[in-house]
Motif scaffolding. Structure first.
Motif, short mmCIF file in Angstrom:
data_model
loop_
_atom_site.label_atom_id
_atom_site.label_comp_id
_atom_site.label_asym_id
_atom_site.label_seq_id
_atom_site.Cartn_x
_atom_site.Cartn_y
_atom_site.Cartn_z
N LYS A 1 41.07 -34.76 5.47
CA LYS A 1 40.42 -35.42 4.33
C LYS A 1 39.00 -34.91 4.14
O LYS A 1 38.54 -34.70 3.01
N LEU A 2 38.29 -34.68 5.25
CA LEU A 2 36.94 -34.13 5.15
C LEU A 2 36.96 -32.73 4.54
O LEU A 2 36.06 -32.36 3.77
N ALA A 3 38.01 -31.97 4.87
CA ALA A 3 38.11 -30.60 4.34
C ALA A 3 38.22 -30.60 2.82
O ALA A 3 37.76 -29.65 2.16
N GLN A 4 38.81 -31.64 2.26
CA GLN A 4 38.91 -31.73 0.80
C GLN A 4 37.55 -31.87 0.14
O GLN A 4 37.39 -31.64 -1.05
N GLU A 5 36.55 -32.27 0.95
CA GLU A 5 35.19 -32.41 0.44
C GLU A 5 34.30 -31.27 0.92
O GLU A 5 33.07 -31.36 0.83
N GLY A 6 34.92 -30.22 1.44
CA GLY A 6 34.15 -29.06 1.87
C GLY A 6 33.49 -29.21 3.22
O GLY A 6 32.60 -28.43 3.57
N ILE A 7 33.91 -30.20 4.01
CA ILE A 7 33.35 -30.44 5.34
C ILE A 7 34.34 -29.94 6.38
O ILE A 7 35.51 -30.33 6.38
N HIS A 8 33.88 -29.08 7.27
CA HIS A 8 34.76 -28.45 8.25
C HIS A 8 34.55 -29.10 9.63
O HIS A 8 33.55 -28.84 10.31
N ALA A 9 35.49 -29.95 10.01
CA ALA A 9 35.40 -30.67 11.27
C ALA A 9 36.15 -29.93 12.37
O ALA A 9 37.25 -29.40 12.15
N GLU A 10 35.54 -29.87 13.53
CA GLU A 10 36.22 -29.35 14.72
C GLU A 10 36.81 -30.53 15.48
O GLU A 10 36.15 -31.56 15.64
N VAL A 11 38.04 -30.39 15.94
CA VAL A 11 38.72 -31.48 16.63
C VAL A 11 39.03 -31.06 18.07
O VAL A 11 39.63 -30.01 18.29
#
Length: 326
Positions: A222-232
């Motif tokens: 969901k964050l990626a849809q806003e251009g935010i790249h999260a590492e998990v």
């Protein structure tokens, strides 16, 4: 590759290790004729017989103690406790015997047991069947604590745990048994130490273990849809915790959130964040945040249960706060 459910992966690991070594046995309530509450030993009683797939009385302290004694005599027991709540009844044998015997004997005695048990909330199982007690075992010297989040890790880590000479606490989650994933057709082992970076990112590090890893992955989508790249990061092992993988990630992203279904006080998240402060405080651009359950016994009422337990939406919204987006 075969697509297996989490419980099927565990069953395959049992089957292969029982076939590999005649000293491997399985013990627990209803694991024989019934095949286990979560079907993990389904069909193994008929294949290996009652002397190796042992249906036990409802007496966790007794049969755990028997398994520990058998391990000291050379056996390799897989001890299943139906719910982690009931592991409380076996703490004397696990903490005063299994965790300490190798040290107290100067290495002359070993205790190669695996204690498998599910915890966490499933669907209205109420407070006495929904505990998450990983912190208790993490705080006990002499135990290894692992908690796989995928069928592949469940399969490979159980095989490694059975062959390990240390006592291994193998924590599962009641809501993951039907989770499906690919497992290689060939025999595969997974390490009992080391976290895994299951999604690369640059803007924030999301850390989870067992079920909460999947919240983190959903939130990252969901964050990626806003251009935010999260590492998990999937911790995979809770004792020891892989602080180096966490440090490297935070030095890249500079922000971190730890998600868990457990309550916050003295929990996994607390320990992870303490390590972060010690290892990479000056790499942080924002304070670390925990997403966790309410500090209450898990309610039976469905609406209250949902209110007490976090989910992917909570991870997503908390990540936005860490990033200063809300």
């Amino acid at each position: 590759m075969a697509e297996l459910a989490y419980w099927e992966a565990l069953r395959r690991a049992h089957d292969e290790e029982l076939a590999h070594d005649p000293l491997v046995i399985a013990m627990g309530e209803d694991i024989g004729v019934a095949g286990g509450t979560y079907k993990v030993t389904l069909g193994l009683y008929g294949k290996y017989g009652e002397e190796r797939i042992i249906d036990t009385p409802i007496s966790e302290n007794s049969y755990t103690g028997i398994g520990i004694g058998a391990s000291m005599a050379g056996m390799r027991p897989i001890i299943e406790i139906m719910s982690i709540n009931f592991a409380l009844l076996a703490l004397d044998t696990l903490i005063n015997a299994a965790a300490k015997i190798r040290y107290m004997s100067g290495g002359r005695a070993q205790c190669p047991i695996v204690m498998r048990t599910p915890g966490g909330t499933a669907h209205q199982l109420a407070a006495q069947h929904s505990a998450r007690l990983s912190r208790l075992f993490m705080g006990t010297p002499g135990l290894r604590v692992v908690t796989p989040s995928t069928p592949l890790d469940a399969y490979g880590m159980l095989k490694s745990a059975v062959r390990c000479n240390d006592p291994v606490i193998f924590l599962e989650h009641e809501s993951m048994y039907n989770l499906k994933g690919e497992v290689p057709d060939e025999e595969t082992f997974r390490p009992l130490e080391g976290a895994g970076v299951v999604r690369e990112g640059t803007d924030i590090t999301l850390i989870g273990y067992n079920y909460s890893v999947h919240w983190c992955l959903t939130a990252a989508d969901k964050l990626a849809q806003e251009g935010i790249h999260a590492e998990v990061i999937d911790l995979r092992s809770l004792k020891p915790i892989d602080r180096e993988t966490i440090r490297r990630s935070i030095e890249k992203t500079h922000r971190v959130l730890v998600a868990e279904e457990d309550e916050a006080p003295v929990g996994v998240g607390s320990e992870v964040i303490a390590g972060i402060i010690e290892d990479c405080f000056f790499a942080l651009d924002a304070q670390p945040v925990r997403v966790h359950a309410a500090d209450v016994p898990v309610p039976y009422n469905y609406s209250l249960e949902k209110a007490a337990i976090p989910d992917a939406k909570d991870v997503y919204q908390s990540a936005l706060k860490v990033l200063g987006k809300v």
